[in-house]
Write a protein that holds these residues in place. Structure first.
Motif, PDB file in Angstrom:
ATOM      1  N   GLU A  96       0.838  -1.193   0.000  1.00  0.00           N
ATOM      2  CA  GLU A  96       0.000   0.000   0.000  1.00  0.00           C
ATOM      3  C   GLU A  96       0.881   1.254   0.000  1.00  0.00           C
ATOM      4  N   ILE A  97       2.073   1.093   0.610  1.00  0.00           N
ATOM      5  CA  ILE A  97       3.053   2.162   0.720  1.00  0.00           C
ATOM      6  C   ILE A  97       4.161   1.905  -0.302  1.00  0.00           C
ATOM      7  N   SER A  98       4.908   2.938  -0.689  1.00  0.00           N
ATOM      8  CA  SER A  98       5.999   2.701  -1.632  1.00  0.00           C
ATOM      9  C   SER A  98       7.377   2.944  -1.039  1.00  0.00           C
ATOM     10  N   TYR A  99       7.451   3.729   0.058  1.00  0.00           N
ATOM     11  CA  TYR A  99       8.756   4.018   0.641  1.00  0.00           C
ATOM     12  C   TYR A  99       8.591   4.261   2.137  1.00  0.00           C
ATOM     13  N   ILE A 100       9.510   3.685   2.934  1.00  0.00           N
ATOM     14  CA  ILE A 100       9.427   3.819   4.391  1.00  0.00           C
ATOM     15  C   ILE A 100      10.758   4.314   4.924  1.00  0.00           C
ATOM     16  N   VAL A 101      10.711   5.338   5.758  1.00  0.00           N
ATOM     17  CA  VAL A 101      11.920   5.949   6.303  1.00  0.00           C
ATOM     18  C   VAL A 101      11.862   5.926   7.822  1.00  0.00           C
ATOM     19  N   LYS A 102      12.942   5.472   8.432  1.00  0.00           N
ATOM     20  CA  LYS A 102      13.056   5.586   9.882  1.00  0.00           C
ATOM     21  C   LYS A 102      14.113   6.638  10.179  1.00  0.00           C
ATOM     22  N   LEU A 103      13.785   7.586  11.033  1.00  0.00           N
ATOM     23  CA  LEU A 103      14.747   8.632  11.325  1.00  0.00           C
ATOM     24  C   LEU A 103      14.785   8.958  12.809  1.00  0.00           C
TER      25      LEU A 103
ATOM     26  N   GLU B  60      19.145 -17.822   4.974  1.00  0.00           N
ATOM     27  CA  GLU B  60      17.929 -18.404   4.369  1.00  0.00           C
ATOM     28  C   GLU B  60      16.716 -17.481   4.469  1.00  0.00           C
ATOM     29  N   ARG B  61      16.925 -16.296   5.046  1.00  0.00           N
ATOM     30  CA  ARG B  61      15.783 -15.381   5.213  1.00  0.00           C
ATOM     31  C   ARG B  61      15.760 -14.429   4.023  1.00  0.00           C
ATOM     32  N   THR B  62      15.184 -14.881   2.925  1.00  0.00           N
ATOM     33  CA  THR B  62      15.278 -14.158   1.665  1.00  0.00           C
ATOM     34  C   THR B  62      14.165 -13.123   1.485  1.00  0.00           C
ATOM     35  N   ILE B  63      13.136 -13.225   2.303  1.00  0.00           N
ATOM     36  CA  ILE B  63      12.021 -12.277   2.180  1.00  0.00           C
ATOM     37  C   ILE B  63      11.958 -11.373   3.400  1.00  0.00           C
ATOM     38  N   GLN B  64      11.985 -10.069   3.139  1.00  0.00           N
ATOM     39  CA  GLN B  64      11.798  -9.119   4.223  1.00  0.00           C
ATOM     40  C   GLN B  64      10.499  -8.361   3.987  1.00  0.00           C
ATOM     41  N   ALA B  65       9.835  -8.044   5.064  1.00  0.00           N
ATOM     42  CA  ALA B  65       8.577  -7.294   4.936  1.00  0.00           C
ATOM     43  C   ALA B  65       8.436  -6.336   6.104  1.00  0.00           C
ATOM     44  N   ILE B  66       7.729  -5.262   5.830  1.00  0.00           N
ATOM     45  CA  ILE B  66       7.365  -4.330   6.893  1.00  0.00           C
ATOM     46  C   ILE B  66       5.850  -4.316   6.956  1.00  0.00           C
ATOM     47  N   ILE B  67       5.343  -4.704   8.109  1.00  0.00           N
ATOM     48  CA  ILE B  67       3.894  -4.848   8.261  1.00  0.00           C
ATOM     49  C   ILE B  67       3.378  -3.754   9.188  1.00  0.00           C
ATOM     50  N   LEU B  68       2.379  -3.036   8.690  1.00  0.00           N
ATOM     51  CA  LEU B  68       1.776  -1.941   9.450  1.00  0.00           C
ATOM     52  C   LEU B  68       0.477  -2.427  10.060  1.00  0.00           C
ATOM     53  N   SER B 125      -1.192  -4.461   7.234  1.00  0.00           N
ATOM     54  CA  SER B 125      -0.985  -4.082   5.842  1.00  0.00           C
ATOM     55  C   SER B 125       0.465  -4.414   5.519  1.00  0.00           C
ATOM     56  N   THR B 126       0.675  -5.386   4.647  1.00  0.00           N
ATOM     57  CA  THR B 126       2.011  -5.939   4.417  1.00  0.00           C
ATOM     58  C   THR B 126       2.709  -5.270   3.250  1.00  0.00           C
ATOM     59  N   ASN B 127       3.956  -4.859   3.482  1.00  0.00           N
ATOM     60  CA  ASN B 127       4.778  -4.245   2.439  1.00  0.00           C
ATOM     61  C   ASN B 127       6.061  -5.034   2.282  1.00  0.00           C
ATOM     62  N   ILE B 128       6.254  -5.640   1.130  1.00  0.00           N
ATOM     63  CA  ILE B 128       7.454  -6.434   0.872  1.00  0.00           C
ATOM     64  C   ILE B 128       8.627  -5.496   0.580  1.00  0.00           C
ATOM     65  N   VAL B 129       9.763  -5.769   1.212  1.00  0.00           N
ATOM     66  CA  VAL B 129      10.945  -4.926   1.004  1.00  0.00           C
ATOM     67  C   VAL B 129      11.619  -5.297  -0.309  1.00  0.00           C
ATOM     68  N   LEU B 130      11.795  -4.289  -1.165  1.00  0.00           N
ATOM     69  CA  LEU B 130      12.467  -4.500  -2.448  1.00  0.00           C
ATOM     70  C   LEU B 130      13.953  -4.202  -2.318  1.00  0.00           C
ATOM     71  N   SER B 131      14.272  -3.099  -1.643  1.00  0.00           N
ATOM     72  CA  SER B 131      15.669  -2.748  -1.374  1.00  0.00           C
ATOM     73  C   SER B 131      15.691  -1.890  -0.120  1.00  0.00           C
TER      74      SER B 131
END
Lengths: 147, 147
Positions: A96-103, B60-68, B125-131
DNA sequence: CTTGAAAGGATCTAAGG
DNA sequence: CCTTAGATCCTTTCAAG
Protein backbone atom coordinates in the motif's frame (compact mmCIF):
# COMPACT_ATOMS: atom_id res chain seq x y z
CA UNK A 1 26.96 -23.51 7.68
CA UNK A 2 26.46 -26.18 10.27
CA UNK A 3 25.22 -25.89 13.82
CA UNK A 4 28.66 -24.86 15.09
CA UNK A 5 28.76 -21.95 12.62
CA UNK A 6 25.32 -20.98 13.84
CA UNK A 7 26.55 -20.96 17.42
CA UNK A 8 29.57 -18.89 16.40
CA UNK A 9 27.31 -16.38 14.68
CA UNK A 10 25.08 -16.13 17.72
CA UNK A 11 28.04 -15.43 19.96
CA UNK A 12 29.59 -12.82 17.67
CA UNK A 13 26.27 -11.07 17.21
CA UNK A 14 25.90 -10.95 20.97
CA UNK A 15 29.45 -9.84 21.62
CA UNK A 16 31.76 -8.96 18.75
CA UNK A 17 34.77 -8.52 21.02
CA UNK A 18 34.88 -12.02 22.43
CA UNK A 19 38.33 -13.55 21.93
CA UNK A 20 38.68 -16.47 19.56
CA UNK A 21 39.98 -18.47 22.49
CA UNK A 22 36.89 -17.91 24.60
CA UNK A 23 34.64 -18.42 21.58
CA UNK A 24 36.42 -21.72 21.01
CA UNK A 25 35.58 -23.01 24.45
CA UNK A 26 31.91 -22.06 24.16
CA UNK A 27 31.56 -24.06 20.94
CA UNK A 28 33.83 -26.87 22.14
CA UNK A 29 36.54 -26.49 19.52
CA UNK A 30 40.17 -25.37 19.51
CA UNK A 31 41.02 -21.76 18.74
CA UNK A 32 42.70 -22.41 15.36
CA UNK A 33 39.57 -24.24 14.23
CA UNK A 34 37.31 -21.40 15.31
CA UNK A 35 39.55 -18.76 13.75
CA UNK A 36 39.37 -20.57 10.42
CA UNK A 37 35.59 -20.83 10.61
CA UNK A 38 35.19 -17.14 11.44
CA UNK A 39 37.50 -16.17 8.58
CA UNK A 40 35.47 -18.29 6.21
CA UNK A 41 32.22 -16.69 7.39
CA UNK A 42 33.76 -13.27 6.81
CA UNK A 43 35.01 -14.18 3.33
CA UNK A 44 31.63 -15.66 2.39
CA UNK A 45 30.01 -12.39 3.40
CA UNK A 46 27.92 -14.04 6.09
CA UNK A 47 29.59 -11.73 8.59
CA UNK A 48 29.53 -8.24 7.11
CA UNK A 49 31.31 -6.42 9.89
CA UNK A 50 31.58 -5.63 13.56
CA UNK A 51 29.94 -2.49 14.86
CA UNK A 52 29.53 -0.70 18.17
CA UNK A 53 25.90 -0.04 19.01
CA UNK A 54 25.34 3.44 20.39
CA UNK A 55 22.37 4.65 22.38
CA UNK A 56 20.72 7.06 20.03
CA UNK A 57 18.95 8.96 22.80
CA UNK A 58 22.34 9.89 24.22
CA UNK A 59 23.22 11.44 20.88
CA UNK A 60 20.71 14.27 21.34
CA UNK A 61 18.40 12.45 18.96
CA UNK A 62 15.41 12.14 21.27
CA UNK A 63 12.69 11.88 18.66
CA UNK A 64 12.34 8.88 16.39
CA UNK A 65 9.77 8.61 13.65
CA UNK A 66 8.77 6.24 10.91
CA UNK A 67 7.49 8.04 7.87
CA UNK A 68 5.47 6.24 5.22
CA UNK A 69 5.50 7.63 1.70
CA UNK A 70 3.22 7.13 -1.21
CA UNK A 71 6.02 8.36 -3.38
CA UNK A 72 5.94 9.53 -6.93
CA UNK A 73 9.71 9.41 -7.37
CA UNK A 74 11.35 6.71 -5.25
CA UNK A 75 14.81 7.15 -6.82
CA UNK A 76 15.00 10.82 -5.82
CA UNK A 77 13.52 10.15 -2.41
CA UNK A 78 16.08 7.41 -1.89
CA UNK A 79 18.94 9.74 -2.81
CA UNK A 80 17.57 12.41 -0.49
CA UNK A 81 17.29 9.95 2.42
CA UNK A 82 20.72 8.45 1.87
CA UNK A 83 22.25 11.90 2.13
CA UNK A 84 20.24 13.06 5.14
CA UNK A 85 22.04 12.62 8.49
CA UNK A 86 18.82 12.01 10.46
CA UNK A 87 17.79 8.98 8.42
CA UNK A 88 18.70 5.66 10.05
CA UNK A 89 17.05 3.20 7.70
CA UNK A 90 14.98 3.38 4.56
CA UNK A 91 13.09 0.83 2.53
CA UNK A 92 11.70 0.70 -0.96
CA UNK A 93 8.66 -1.51 -0.56
CA UNK A 94 5.83 -3.00 -2.55
CA UNK A 95 2.44 -2.70 -0.94
CA UNK A 96 0.00 0.00 0.00
CA UNK A 97 3.05 2.16 0.72
CA UNK A 98 6.00 2.70 -1.63
CA UNK A 99 8.76 4.02 0.64
CA UNK A 100 9.43 3.82 4.39
CA UNK A 101 11.92 5.95 6.30
CA UNK A 102 13.06 5.59 9.88
CA UNK A 103 14.75 8.63 11.33
CA UNK A 104 16.03 10.06 14.60
CA UNK A 105 16.06 13.76 15.08
CA UNK A 106 16.46 16.49 17.67
CA UNK A 107 13.15 18.25 18.05
CA UNK A 108 9.74 18.69 16.50
CA UNK A 109 11.22 21.64 14.63
CA UNK A 110 13.89 19.52 12.96
CA UNK A 111 11.26 16.86 12.25
CA UNK A 112 9.16 19.48 10.54
CA UNK A 113 12.17 20.55 8.50
CA UNK A 114 12.69 16.98 7.35
CA UNK A 115 9.05 16.53 6.37
CA UNK A 116 9.05 19.79 4.45
CA UNK A 117 12.23 18.84 2.66
CA UNK A 118 10.85 15.39 1.79
CA UNK A 119 7.41 16.60 0.64
CA UNK A 120 8.43 17.08 -3.01
CA UNK A 121 9.15 13.36 -3.29
CA UNK A 122 5.83 12.01 -2.13
CA UNK A 123 3.01 12.13 0.39
CA UNK A 124 4.33 11.44 3.88
CA UNK A 125 2.44 9.92 6.78
CA UNK A 126 4.44 10.45 9.97
CA UNK A 127 4.38 8.03 12.90
CA UNK A 128 6.23 9.00 16.07
CA UNK A 129 7.98 6.07 17.78
CA UNK A 130 6.76 5.58 21.35
CA UNK A 131 8.78 2.43 22.10
CA UNK A 132 10.71 -0.10 20.10
CA UNK A 133 12.52 -3.41 20.05
CA UNK A 134 15.47 -4.28 17.84
CA UNK A 135 16.78 -7.82 17.75
CA UNK A 136 20.54 -8.07 18.15
CA UNK A 137 20.92 -11.76 17.33
CA UNK A 138 19.47 -13.23 14.16
CA UNK A 139 19.45 -16.97 13.63
CA UNK A 140 19.26 -18.89 10.36
CA UNK A 141 15.70 -19.86 9.53
CA UNK A 142 16.45 -23.53 10.10
CA UNK A 143 17.51 -22.64 13.62
CA UNK A 144 14.05 -21.29 14.53
CA UNK A 145 13.30 -24.45 16.43
CA UNK A 146 16.74 -25.07 17.91
CA UNK A 147 16.75 -22.39 20.59
CA UNK B 1 31.01 14.15 24.93
CA UNK B 2 33.42 16.33 23.02
CA UNK B 3 34.55 16.04 19.44
CA UNK B 4 37.12 13.40 20.29
CA UNK B 5 34.43 11.19 21.82
CA UNK B 6 32.41 11.70 18.67
CA UNK B 7 35.36 10.56 16.56
CA UNK B 8 35.84 7.54 18.81
CA UNK B 9 32.17 6.62 18.44
CA UNK B 10 32.37 6.95 14.67
CA UNK B 11 35.37 4.63 14.53
CA UNK B 12 33.87 2.02 16.83
CA UNK B 13 30.58 2.04 14.96
CA UNK B 14 32.51 1.51 11.75
CA UNK B 15 34.79 -1.17 13.15
CA UNK B 16 34.22 -2.53 16.64
CA UNK B 17 37.37 -4.64 16.54
CA UNK B 18 39.86 -1.85 16.06
CA UNK B 19 42.54 -1.98 18.75
CA UNK B 20 42.69 0.79 21.31
CA UNK B 21 46.21 1.46 20.09
CA UNK B 22 45.13 2.05 16.50
CA UNK B 23 42.09 4.01 17.62
CA UNK B 24 44.41 6.17 19.68
CA UNK B 25 46.48 7.15 16.66
CA UNK B 26 43.42 8.05 14.57
CA UNK B 27 42.17 10.46 17.25
CA UNK B 28 45.67 11.70 18.09
CA UNK B 29 45.74 10.54 21.69
CA UNK B 30 47.67 7.93 23.65
CA UNK B 31 46.14 4.48 24.20
CA UNK B 32 45.57 4.85 27.95
CA UNK B 33 43.65 8.05 27.29
CA UNK B 34 41.49 6.39 24.65
CA UNK B 35 40.87 3.32 26.77
CA UNK B 36 39.62 5.50 29.58
CA UNK B 37 37.32 7.43 27.25
CA UNK B 38 35.89 4.25 25.78
CA UNK B 39 35.29 2.79 29.24
CA UNK B 40 33.50 5.96 30.26
CA UNK B 41 31.31 5.84 27.16
CA UNK B 42 30.45 2.23 27.96
CA UNK B 43 29.64 3.02 31.59
CA UNK B 44 27.49 5.99 30.60
CA UNK B 45 25.54 3.68 28.30
CA UNK B 46 26.47 5.66 25.21
CA UNK B 47 28.03 2.48 23.83
CA UNK B 48 25.53 -0.32 24.41
CA UNK B 49 27.54 -3.17 22.96
CA UNK B 50 29.57 -4.56 20.11
CA UNK B 51 27.82 -6.78 17.61
CA UNK B 52 28.70 -8.69 14.48
CA UNK B 53 26.45 -7.79 11.55
CA UNK B 54 25.33 -10.82 9.59
CA UNK B 55 23.97 -10.87 6.06
CA UNK B 56 20.40 -11.87 6.58
CA UNK B 57 19.98 -13.18 3.05
CA UNK B 58 22.68 -15.76 3.76
CA UNK B 59 20.59 -16.98 6.69
CA UNK B 60 17.93 -18.40 4.37
CA UNK B 61 15.78 -15.38 5.21
CA UNK B 62 15.28 -14.16 1.66
CA UNK B 63 12.02 -12.28 2.18
CA UNK B 64 11.80 -9.12 4.22
CA UNK B 65 8.58 -7.29 4.94
CA UNK B 66 7.37 -4.33 6.89
CA UNK B 67 3.89 -4.85 8.26
CA UNK B 68 1.78 -1.94 9.45
CA UNK B 69 -0.89 -2.62 12.02
CA UNK B 70 -3.92 -0.69 13.09
CA UNK B 71 -3.87 -2.70 16.25
CA UNK B 72 -6.54 -3.12 18.83
CA UNK B 73 -4.21 -4.64 21.41
CA UNK B 74 -0.65 -3.34 21.13
CA UNK B 75 0.54 -5.03 24.34
CA UNK B 76 -0.39 -8.49 23.09
CA UNK B 77 0.94 -7.77 19.61
CA UNK B 78 4.18 -6.61 21.14
CA UNK B 79 4.52 -9.79 23.19
CA UNK B 80 3.78 -11.89 20.12
CA UNK B 81 6.40 -10.06 18.04
CA UNK B 82 9.06 -10.19 20.72
CA UNK B 83 8.69 -13.95 20.88
CA UNK B 84 8.60 -14.56 17.13
CA UNK B 85 11.99 -15.50 15.61
CA UNK B 86 11.25 -13.84 12.25
CA UNK B 87 10.71 -10.38 13.74
CA UNK B 88 13.79 -8.13 13.51
CA UNK B 89 12.38 -4.86 14.78
CA UNK B 90 9.06 -3.59 16.04
CA UNK B 91 7.73 -0.18 16.93
CA UNK B 92 4.81 1.11 18.90
CA UNK B 93 3.99 4.34 17.11
CA UNK B 94 1.58 7.25 17.27
CA UNK B 95 0.12 8.25 13.95
CA UNK B 96 -2.18 6.82 11.34
CA UNK B 97 -0.67 3.44 12.24
CA UNK B 98 -0.33 2.01 15.74
CA UNK B 99 2.29 -0.74 15.35
CA UNK B 100 5.03 -1.46 12.82
CA UNK B 101 6.89 -4.75 12.43
CA UNK B 102 9.93 -5.51 10.32
CA UNK B 103 10.55 -9.18 9.70
CA UNK B 104 12.69 -11.52 7.64
CA UNK B 105 11.33 -14.88 6.69
CA UNK B 106 11.89 -17.87 4.45
CA UNK B 107 9.10 -17.99 1.93
CA UNK B 108 5.69 -16.61 1.07
CA UNK B 109 4.26 -19.57 2.96
CA UNK B 110 6.05 -18.63 6.18
CA UNK B 111 5.06 -15.01 5.61
CA UNK B 112 1.44 -16.10 5.31
CA UNK B 113 1.79 -18.05 8.54
CA UNK B 114 3.06 -14.96 10.31
CA UNK B 115 0.25 -12.80 9.03
CA UNK B 116 -2.35 -15.35 10.02
CA UNK B 117 -0.84 -15.65 13.46
CA UNK B 118 -0.74 -11.87 13.88
CA UNK B 119 -4.27 -11.19 12.57
CA UNK B 120 -5.94 -11.50 15.99
CA UNK B 121 -3.95 -8.51 17.23
CA UNK B 122 -4.89 -6.00 14.57
CA UNK B 123 -5.36 -5.26 10.89
CA UNK B 124 -2.11 -5.80 9.01
CA UNK B 125 -0.99 -4.08 5.84
CA UNK B 126 2.01 -5.94 4.42
CA UNK B 127 4.78 -4.25 2.44
CA UNK B 128 7.45 -6.43 0.87
CA UNK B 129 10.94 -4.93 1.00
CA UNK B 130 12.47 -4.50 -2.45
CA UNK B 131 15.67 -2.75 -1.37
CA UNK B 132 16.93 -1.08 1.77
CA UNK B 133 19.60 1.03 3.39
CA UNK B 134 20.67 0.82 7.01
CA UNK B 135 23.09 3.36 8.40
CA UNK B 136 25.94 1.83 10.35
CA UNK B 137 27.38 5.03 11.82
CA UNK B 138 25.20 7.48 13.69
CA UNK B 139 26.54 10.87 14.71
CA UNK B 140 25.33 13.18 17.47
CA UNK B 141 22.91 15.74 16.17
CA UNK B 142 25.40 18.53 16.78
CA UNK B 143 27.79 16.72 14.47
CA UNK B 144 25.42 16.94 11.49
CA UNK B 145 27.47 19.74 10.04
CA UNK B 146 30.91 18.50 10.98
CA UNK B 147 31.26 15.71 8.43
C1' DC C 1 40.71 -30.89 13.81
C1' DT C 2 44.13 -30.91 18.02
C1' DT C 3 48.04 -29.75 20.79
C1' DG C 4 51.85 -27.07 22.35
C1' DA C 5 55.35 -23.85 21.72
C1' DA C 6 56.82 -19.29 19.91
C1' DA C 7 56.03 -14.62 18.66
C1' DG C 8 53.73 -10.68 18.44
C1' DG C 9 50.51 -7.35 20.32
C1' DA C 10 47.59 -5.24 23.36
C1' DT C 11 46.46 -3.60 27.66
C1' DC C 12 47.76 -2.09 32.19
C1' DT C 13 50.41 0.26 35.58
C1' DA C 14 53.24 3.70 37.35
C1' DA C 15 55.54 7.92 37.27
C1' DG C 16 55.44 12.50 35.75
C1' DG C 17 53.62 17.01 33.45
C1' DC D 1 43.22 14.80 31.82
C1' DC D 2 47.05 13.75 29.36
C1' DT D 3 51.84 11.21 27.98
C1' DT D 4 55.57 7.91 27.94
C1' DA D 5 57.78 3.69 28.90
C1' DG D 6 58.10 -0.69 30.71
C1' DA D 7 56.17 -5.05 32.17
C1' DT D 8 52.75 -8.42 31.97
C1' DC D 9 49.42 -10.98 30.06
C1' DC D 10 46.87 -12.94 26.45
C1' DT D 11 45.95 -14.04 21.80
C1' DT D 12 47.01 -15.63 17.62
C1' DT D 13 49.99 -18.13 14.67
C1' DC D 14 52.68 -21.97 13.25
C1' DA D 15 54.27 -26.64 12.98
C1' DA D 16 53.55 -31.37 13.62
C1' DG D 17 50.48 -35.23 14.18
Amino acid sequence: MDQIDTQILKQLQHNAKISMKELATTVHLSSPAVIERVKKLEEQGVIEGYHAKVNIKKMERTIQAIILFKSIDCKSLSAFCNAHPDVLECYRVAGEISYIVKLATYSVETLEEFIDAAMPYGTPSTNIVLSSMEKKVITPFTDNNFE
